[in-house]
Design a protein around this motif. Sequence first.
Motif, PDB file in Angstrom:
ATOM      1  N   MET A  75       0.844  -1.174   0.000  1.00  0.00           N
ATOM      2  CA  MET A  75       0.000   0.000   0.000  1.00  0.00           C
ATOM      3  C   MET A  75       0.894   1.243   0.000  1.00  0.00           C
ATOM      4  SD  MET A  75      -2.811   1.153   2.814  1.00  0.00           S
ATOM      5  CE  MET A  75      -1.731   1.329   4.197  1.00  0.00           C
ATOM      6  N   LYS A  76       0.792   2.043  -1.021  1.00  0.00           N
ATOM      7  CA  LYS A  76       1.555   3.283  -1.117  1.00  0.00           C
ATOM      8  C   LYS A  76       0.814   4.358  -0.337  1.00  0.00           C
ATOM      9  CE  LYS A  76       4.452   1.340  -3.902  1.00  0.00           C
ATOM     10  NZ  LYS A  76       5.768   0.967  -3.521  1.00  0.00           N
ATOM     11  N   ARG A  77       1.565   5.144   0.455  1.00  0.00           N
ATOM     12  CA  ARG A  77       0.914   6.123   1.313  1.00  0.00           C
ATOM     13  C   ARG A  77       1.203   7.563   0.936  1.00  0.00           C
ATOM     14  NH1 ARG A  77       2.213   3.978   7.227  1.00  0.00           N
ATOM     15  NH2 ARG A  77       3.574   5.753   6.971  1.00  0.00           N
ATOM     16  N   TYR A  78       2.242   7.810   0.146  1.00  0.00           N
ATOM     17  CA  TYR A  78       2.592   9.184  -0.215  1.00  0.00           C
ATOM     18  C   TYR A  78       2.898   9.286  -1.707  1.00  0.00           C
ATOM     19  CZ  TYR A  78       3.203   9.864   4.778  1.00  0.00           C
ATOM     20  OH  TYR A  78       2.993   9.924   6.126  1.00  0.00           O
TER      21      TYR A  78
ATOM     22  N   GLU B 162       2.162  14.544  -1.088  1.00  0.00           N
ATOM     23  CA  GLU B 162       0.738  14.357  -0.819  1.00  0.00           C
ATOM     24  C   GLU B 162       0.502  13.021  -0.145  1.00  0.00           C
ATOM     25  OE1 GLU B 162      -1.755  15.882  -4.418  1.00  0.00           O
ATOM     26  OE2 GLU B 162       0.024  14.835  -5.170  1.00  0.00           O
ATOM     27  N   ARG B 163      -0.395  13.006   0.787  1.00  0.00           N
ATOM     28  CA  ARG B 163      -0.810  11.734   1.394  1.00  0.00           C
ATOM     29  C   ARG B 163      -1.862  11.108   0.498  1.00  0.00           C
ATOM     30  NH1 ARG B 163       0.045   9.220   5.924  1.00  0.00           N
ATOM     31  NH2 ARG B 163      -1.546   7.980   6.941  1.00  0.00           N
ATOM     32  N   ILE B 164      -1.689   9.830   0.196  1.00  0.00           N
ATOM     33  CA  ILE B 164      -2.638   9.108  -0.641  1.00  0.00           C
ATOM     34  C   ILE B 164      -3.723   8.520   0.261  1.00  0.00           C
ATOM     35  CG2 ILE B 164      -2.973   7.167  -2.198  1.00  0.00           C
ATOM     36  CD1 ILE B 164      -0.052   7.528  -3.084  1.00  0.00           C
ATOM     37  N   VAL B 165      -4.950   8.846  -0.021  1.00  0.00           N
ATOM     38  CA  VAL B 165      -6.075   8.341   0.755  1.00  0.00           C
ATOM     39  C   VAL B 165      -6.783   7.288  -0.090  1.00  0.00           C
ATOM     40  CG1 VAL B 165      -8.239   8.932   1.883  1.00  0.00           C
ATOM     41  CG2 VAL B 165      -6.338  10.566   1.877  1.00  0.00           C
ATOM     42  N   GLU B 166      -6.849   6.070   0.459  1.00  0.00           N
ATOM     43  CA  GLU B 166      -7.533   5.007  -0.272  1.00  0.00           C
ATOM     44  C   GLU B 166      -9.020   5.054   0.003  1.00  0.00           C
ATOM     45  OE1 GLU B 166      -5.977   1.152   0.253  1.00  0.00           O
ATOM     46  OE2 GLU B 166      -3.936   1.751  -0.218  1.00  0.00           O
ATOM     47  N   GLU B 167      -9.789   4.776  -1.038  1.00  0.00           N
ATOM     48  CA  GLU B 167     -11.231   4.758  -0.884  1.00  0.00           C
ATOM     49  C   GLU B 167     -11.646   3.453  -0.210  1.00  0.00           C
ATOM     50  OE1 GLU B 167     -13.256   5.401  -4.536  1.00  0.00           O
ATOM     51  OE2 GLU B 167     -12.025   7.141  -5.053  1.00  0.00           O
ATOM     52  N   LYS B 168     -12.533   3.571   0.760  1.00  0.00           N
ATOM     53  CA  LYS B 168     -13.030   2.362   1.447  1.00  0.00           C
ATOM     54  C   LYS B 168     -14.167   1.781   0.633  1.00  0.00           C
ATOM     55  CE  LYS B 168     -11.600   3.825   5.958  1.00  0.00           C
ATOM     56  NZ  LYS B 168     -11.940   3.943   7.353  1.00  0.00           N
TER      57      LYS B 168
END
Length: 70
Positions: free
Chosen positions: A1-4, A63-69
């Motif tokens: 999971m990439k976070r940034y 940027e912080r990557i926000v994953e969609e739930k």
Amino acid sequence: MKRYRITYKELNEEHYPLESRLTILDVYDAEIDEGFVGVWIDDSHKDAAPDMAINANLVYKIERIVEEKK
């Protein structure tokens, strides 16, 4: 999971300042320290040295990557 997601200027050392380009890199973790941004490509770093260091003067944004739930 990439976070940034890091956007930075990548230089061609042979032809600088004539050639450069913006590069986008998705990374697992990033840390800013003493003028550099250390990045870890995957989650296996466990206190290890960064996989890559980028001069902070060349970084445009982190940027912080926000994953969609789902």
